[in-house]
Design a protein around this motif. Structure first.
Motif, short mmCIF file in Angstrom:
data_model
loop_
_atom_site.label_atom_id
_atom_site.label_comp_id
_atom_site.label_asym_id
_atom_site.label_seq_id
_atom_site.Cartn_x
_atom_site.Cartn_y
_atom_site.Cartn_z
N THR A 1 8.38 19.79 -46.11
CA THR A 1 9.82 19.82 -46.36
C THR A 1 10.58 19.08 -45.27
OG1 THR A 1 9.59 21.95 -47.51
CG2 THR A 1 11.79 21.34 -46.72
N TYR B 1 14.92 21.89 -53.37
CA TYR B 1 16.22 21.68 -52.73
C TYR B 1 17.32 22.07 -53.71
CZ TYR B 1 13.19 18.86 -49.82
OH TYR B 1 12.17 18.44 -49.02
N VAL C 1 17.65 24.51 -48.75
CA VAL C 1 16.27 24.55 -49.21
C VAL C 1 16.01 25.89 -49.90
CG1 VAL C 1 13.85 24.39 -48.51
CG2 VAL C 1 15.59 23.09 -47.28
#
Length: 537
Positions: free
Chosen positions: A72, A114, A212
């Motif tokens: 990420t 996301y 996130v």
């Protein structure tokens, strides 16, 4: 090649039976006298196996979390360095900013982890904002809000952006976990990252705010933390005990985070905190009456020492670009609870077929005795083989590998014995020092292979002329030394002439081999082997 014992010898039935019978008799007697302690030990072993399985699941969970968060962070770094993003930061025209919406939307659709991207200027205005379908534009929790509620969040977190504006480009600022409503999905845990964006001059002009979704990152945790054949409750908590993820059905509802049925009581949670955060243990376990067994471990997927980046010189080094906004929210706690009922179902006597308990125990004892007997027999055979191997190594250490003659070490030991015998009984003792003439030129002209052949032929020819009581040894290089017990000088000179003639008769290619021979005899009682050797040379 490394030495290995001959395992096939351990399988001889008679030797194995001789080892097995005393052991099985002893173990059977001990079992008869202490069956209940044995049953207790079996249950303890079962509990240890269960604990080990849970700890293995926790380790796998930590690896999965570290990797997914690393991916990420790498995604966000790639996004912030895209050419279109850099163009928009350098020259934030409406057309360039509009392109960013499409880029952000593509990343959200492609990765699914996301929930929103925003580009915020120094006035606090979101010049670009792209939100996932079904999610109300997320806002960070206020200073007074906790990460465990899922109500309306209406205020920005001022310290997050303030911290981001104070940092150079490329560094991350991370919020604590908070929860937000998602249409038709209930309460979703989120994490916000603020990334300062600098223009070509190095001045920070914008902050990219990324929300996130933690559920996609944690989706494998329920499978990883689930134990085989055992009912267990799992959860991921922050350092304060607030729930982030769980395998309890319905945990994503508004009331679930603080209403998880497997959450430990206050005393148990304090014990877990003490083990992880004060004793600084990475994992541990706790058996609590009426609650069951807790196995826990700490993990910090944003730990700067665990995130690796590529430096400008091509060297992998730890990243220093992650700053936890609220350190008290990190690290997280991975928790597995095996309820008391699940533990009782695994107890040995509580299982079905307890009537066959004695048969199973005695069969297990016999198998254990057989294993011990095999191991003991294997140890004996290994010791025998090791002694034989040591004797072979000792022989090799005392023998010249090329000629097969005793080496210098072996001859010195034998000479010490002969000198002592000469001192006691005055039996004649002579020493011959034989040196191959011009041997270096043989190696230089014909090569070491021919030189080795000369040494072997020389040693065989000399050995053939000596008595059984004489000893010929390679002293070093092309020098050889003959130890001649019960030999006076006249006899030694006669033998030296025979050796010279035998060496002269050696035929190797076109070589003419000769040797120089020195003679020494013992004539004092010093007992020093070096004196006659020096005289013979």
């Amino acid at each position: 090649m490394p030495w290995k014992p001959n395992l096939s010898r351990a399988l001889r039935p008679r030797r194995l039976l001789q080892e097995f019978l005393p052991i099985v008799a002893l173990l059977s007697g001990l079992l008869s006298l202490g069956i209940w302690p044995l049953v207790h030990s079996i249950e303890e072993a079962e509990l240890a196996t269960l604990r080990a399985e849970a700890q293995g699941a926790l380790q796998e969970s930590r690896r999965d979390l570290n990797w997914r968060f690393f991916e990420t962070l790498a995604d966000i770094r790639v996004i912030s360095q895209l050419p279109r993003v850099r163009e928009a930061v350098n020259n934030p025209s409406p057309d360039r900013l509009l392109v960013l919406n499409g880029i952000f939307h593509t990343f959200m659709e492609s990765y699914g982890r996301y929930s929103a991207f925003s580009l915020i200027n120094r006035q606090g205005t979101a010049v670009v904002q792209e939100t996932m379908t079904g999610l109300v534009s997320p806002r960070l929790p206020s200073e007074r809000n906790t990460s465990t509620t899922c109500g309306e969040i209406t205020h920005e977190h001022p310290s997050l952006l303030a911290k981001a504006w104070s940092l150079p480009a490329g560094q991350f600022v991370v919020s604590s976990v908070y929860h937000h409503k998602v249409a038709n999905q209930g309460c979703e845990p989120l994490l916000a990252l603020a990334v300062p964006q600098a223009d070509a001059t190095g001045k920070v002009r914008f902050v990219m705010l990324v929300h996130v979704l933690l559920s996609p990152l944690l989706q494998e945790q329920r499978r990883i933390l689930q134990l085989h054949h055992t009912s267990a409750l799992t959860a991921i908590l922050d350092a304060q005990g607030h729930l982030i993820n769980s395998n309890t059905p319905g945990f994503r509802t508004r009331s679930a985070p603080d209403g998880w049925s497997a959450r430990p009581d206050l005393d148990t949670w304090r014990s877990i905190q003490h083990t992880l955060f004060q004793e600084r243990a990475t994992q541990g376990s706790l058996l609590v009456d009426k609650q069951g067994l807790f196995i826990f471990a700490q993990v910090n997927p944003l730990n700067t020492e665990q995130v690796l980046v590529q430096s400008g010189k091509g060297v992998i080094r730890p990243s220093r670009r992650i700053l936890a906004m609220e350190p008290q929210a990190w690290p997280w706690v991975l928790l597995i609870q095996i309820p008391t009922k699940s533990l009782q179902a695994r107890e040995f006597l509580g299982q079905s077929g307890s009537g066959t308990l004695l048969v199973v125990l005695y069969l297990s004892t016999a198998l254990l005795a057989l294993s011990l007997a095999y191991a003991r027999l294997l140890g004996k055979i290994g010791h025998e083989e090791e002694q034989r191997h040591s004797a072979e190594l000792e022989l090799l250490a005392r023998t010249d590998s090329l000629t097969g003659l005793p080496n210098r070490r072996s001859l010195e030991e034998l000479a010490s014995y002969e000198l002592a015998r000469w001192q006691r009984h005055r039996i004649p003792l002579a020493i011959l020092m034989l040196d191959l003439d011009h041997f270096k030129s043989v190696n230089d002209q014909y090569g070491h292979a021919v030189g080795d052949a000369v040494l072997v032929a020389f040693s065989r020819s000399c050995q053939a002329e000596l008595r059984n009581t004489d000893t010929l040894a390679r002293w070093g290089g092309e020098e050889f030394l003959a130890l001649l017990p019960n030999t006076d000088r006249c006899q030694a000179e006669t033998l030296a002439e025979r050796l010279r003639q035998a060496v002269a008769a050696i035929s190797i290619a076109t070589l003419r081999i000769t040797t120089s021979i020195g003679i020494a005899t013992c004539h004092d009682d010093s007992g020093n082997f070096d004196n006659p050797v020096a005289r013979s040379g």
